[in-house]
Design a protein around this motif. Structure first.
Motif, PDB file in Angstrom:
ATOM      1  N   GLN A 244      -4.451   2.541  12.122  1.00  0.00           N
ATOM      2  CA  GLN A 244      -3.954   3.164  10.898  1.00  0.00           C
ATOM      3  C   GLN A 244      -2.493   2.804  10.625  1.00  0.00           C
ATOM      4  N   ALA A 245      -1.723   2.578  11.689  1.00  0.00           N
ATOM      5  CA  ALA A 245      -0.310   2.251  11.515  1.00  0.00           C
ATOM      6  C   ALA A 245      -0.100   0.914  10.825  1.00  0.00           C
ATOM      7  N   ARG A 248       1.605   0.785   7.469  1.00  0.00           N
ATOM      8  CA  ARG A 248       3.054   0.935   7.298  1.00  0.00           C
ATOM      9  C   ARG A 248       3.664  -0.334   6.725  1.00  0.00           C
ATOM     10  N   ARG A 251       2.964  -0.679   3.041  1.00  0.00           N
ATOM     11  CA  ARG A 251       3.731   0.321   2.307  1.00  0.00           C
ATOM     12  C   ARG A 251       5.197  -0.079   2.164  1.00  0.00           C
ATOM     13  N   GLN A 252       5.731  -0.714   3.188  1.00  0.00           N
ATOM     14  CA  GLN A 252       7.143  -1.096   3.167  1.00  0.00           C
ATOM     15  C   GLN A 252       7.445  -2.178   2.141  1.00  0.00           C
ATOM     16  N   GLN A 272      -3.595   9.834  10.444  1.00  0.00           N
ATOM     17  CA  GLN A 272      -2.274   9.210  10.382  1.00  0.00           C
ATOM     18  C   GLN A 272      -1.995   8.638   9.000  1.00  0.00           C
ATOM     19  N   LEU A 273      -2.993   8.017   8.403  1.00  0.00           N
ATOM     20  CA  LEU A 273      -2.823   7.471   7.057  1.00  0.00           C
ATOM     21  C   LEU A 273      -2.392   8.545   6.071  1.00  0.00           C
ATOM     22  N   GLU A 276       1.272  10.315   7.167  1.00  0.00           N
ATOM     23  CA  GLU A 276       2.418   9.437   6.929  1.00  0.00           C
ATOM     24  C   GLU A 276       2.451   8.909   5.495  1.00  0.00           C
ATOM     25  N   LEU A 278       0.557   6.852   3.890  1.00  0.00           N
ATOM     26  CA  LEU A 278       0.420   5.405   3.873  1.00  0.00           C
ATOM     27  C   LEU A 278      -0.614   4.939   2.858  1.00  0.00           C
TER      28      LEU A 278
END
Length: 402
Positions: A244-245, A248, A251-252, A272-273, A276, A278
């Motif tokens: 899921q990370a 990030r 998104r950035q 997590q999505l 955070e 995301l």
């Protein structure tokens, strides 16, 4: 009110569907969808051998208890087979409970948050020109939102390009067919598609695109950034979400709205999505995530972070799931959009329903329950047909994500 019997009905009116029918001692029945595209019989066996024997004699109105019983009691939790079986039970029980109350299902969930549900259709073509024309046909039908997919030069059987205008089924062979993929060619081609669409139709309609887990996080970030000027409603499934990370990085680098989740099974797949922020839309569906009971929990968590729903709605779910999803959509406060891939006339005949399309929206009916039934006599005329989803490979033969 006790459960006295339950049985699985498998039918193939153009594609395979698995339906669970539950009967009670008060004469009320309910149905739920258990279809797992390309792996239907795995869920049939799970239901018949492991779930149905545990249902007989249970109180049909104790939906939460039965959900927990089937989820926690199995010990081996989660997964697409288990959660689709639970979903079928859950939706059938909500159907029964709403019928017992004499109400449409959305009333039991808390009533309406909206009068109608915006949907998007699938427009595709062998090349950009064909896709532009296909989008125009959906606009003429009244759609406000359209998913656009185009064939890509040099890629055999590019994802999302079907063999029909309104109906197509990816599961197309008794053994998996092979497609190819080339990320560099796709990255060069997809922005050209949306440049042509905006040049032709302007910005009055929502446009969506499905990447189907084909890109690495860096490649996904690059595509999302290149598409910003075309103001997509969302980019879907840009990269596999087991990690899921990974979102990030996307998104950035881009403000393009992101959607994911049609293959998720539980809230843990999206935790997590969501937390955070995301993603912008969670696509988990009734049949994939354990039914209405569990999907409500996912939607409630998402609402805390201003993330909206965008439930999967392709033909790998039956009208039973579409009916249940529309009751959910009518209730859920943080609704975003509903995918609507039309079923064939044969499927609609097997599953009579009271929802209808009008001017870009689906309207849920007020029949007690979820408003979808099954014609078992007609269903029996369409026996199960083995059908696998394709597989995707890179040009050198490396297996890739389909």
């Amino acid at each position: 009110m006790r459960i006295t019997a339950a049985r699985v009905i498998v039918t193939c009116p153009g594609r395979n569907f698995v339906t669970l029918k539950i009967e009670t001692d008060q004469g009320l029945t309910g149905i739920g969808d258990a279809t797992l595209n390309g792996r239907e019989k795995a869920v049939v066996a799970y239901l018949e051998d492991h779930v149905i024997p545990c249902l007989i004699g249970q109180a049909a109105d104790q939906i939460e208890h039965i959900w927990q019983y089937l989820y926690r009691g199995a010990y081996w939790r989660r997964g697409p087979v288990t959660m689709r079986a639970i979903a079928a039970v859950d939706v059938a029980l909500w159907d029964i409970k709403a019928k017992a109350a004499g109400m449409p299902l959305y009333q039991l969930l808390g009533g309406r948050s909206r009068d109608r549900v915006m949907v998007y259709g699938h427009a595709n073509g062998a090349d950009i020109a064909e896709t532009v024309d296909a989008v125009g046909r959906y606009i003429d039908m009244g759609y406000k939102a359209i998913r656009a997919q185009s064939g890509i030069p040099g890629i055999k059987d590019a994802y999302g390009v079907g063999r029909g205008t309104l109906h197509y089924e990816p599961a197309d062979a008794a053994l998996p067919s092979e497609t190819t993929w080339d990320t560099a060619k796709a990255l060069a081609h997809v922005p050209q598609l949306f440049e042509a669409l905006r040049a032709t139709y302007g910005f009055d309609h929502h446009l969506l695109h499905d990447a189907h887990h084909r890109y690495t996080p860096q490649e996904a970030a690059s595509l999302a950034r290149r598409l910003e000027d075309f103001r997509l409603f969302w980019l879907e499934d840009l990269t596999p979400a087991e990690n899921q990370a990974a979102f990030r990085l996307i998104r950035q680098h881009s403000t393009t709205p992101l959607a994911v989740g049609e293959i998720f099974n539980t809230i843990w797949d999206a935790k997590q999505l969501i937390e955070e922020q995301l993603i912008d839309y969670i696509r988990t569906t009734v049949v994939g995530a354990g039914g209405i009971t569990h999907l409500r929990r996912i939607a409630d968590l998402a609402s805390l972070y201003q993330i909206r729903t965008g439930c999967h709605g392709a033909t790998d779910l039956s009208p039973v799931t579409m009916g249940a999803a529309l009751h959910f959509d009518t209730w859920v406060p943080n609704f975003g959009i509903q995918e609507y891939m039309r079923h064939t006339p044969e499927t609609d005949a097997v599953f009579p329903h009271d929802y209808h399309f009008e001017d870009g929206f689906l309207h849920v009916g007020d029949t007690p329950g979820h408003g979808v039934t099954i014609d078992e006599t007609l269903a029996a005329r369409y026996p199960y047909q083995p059908a696998f989803l394709p597989v995707a490979m890179l040009e050198d033969g490396t297996m890739w994500n389909w």
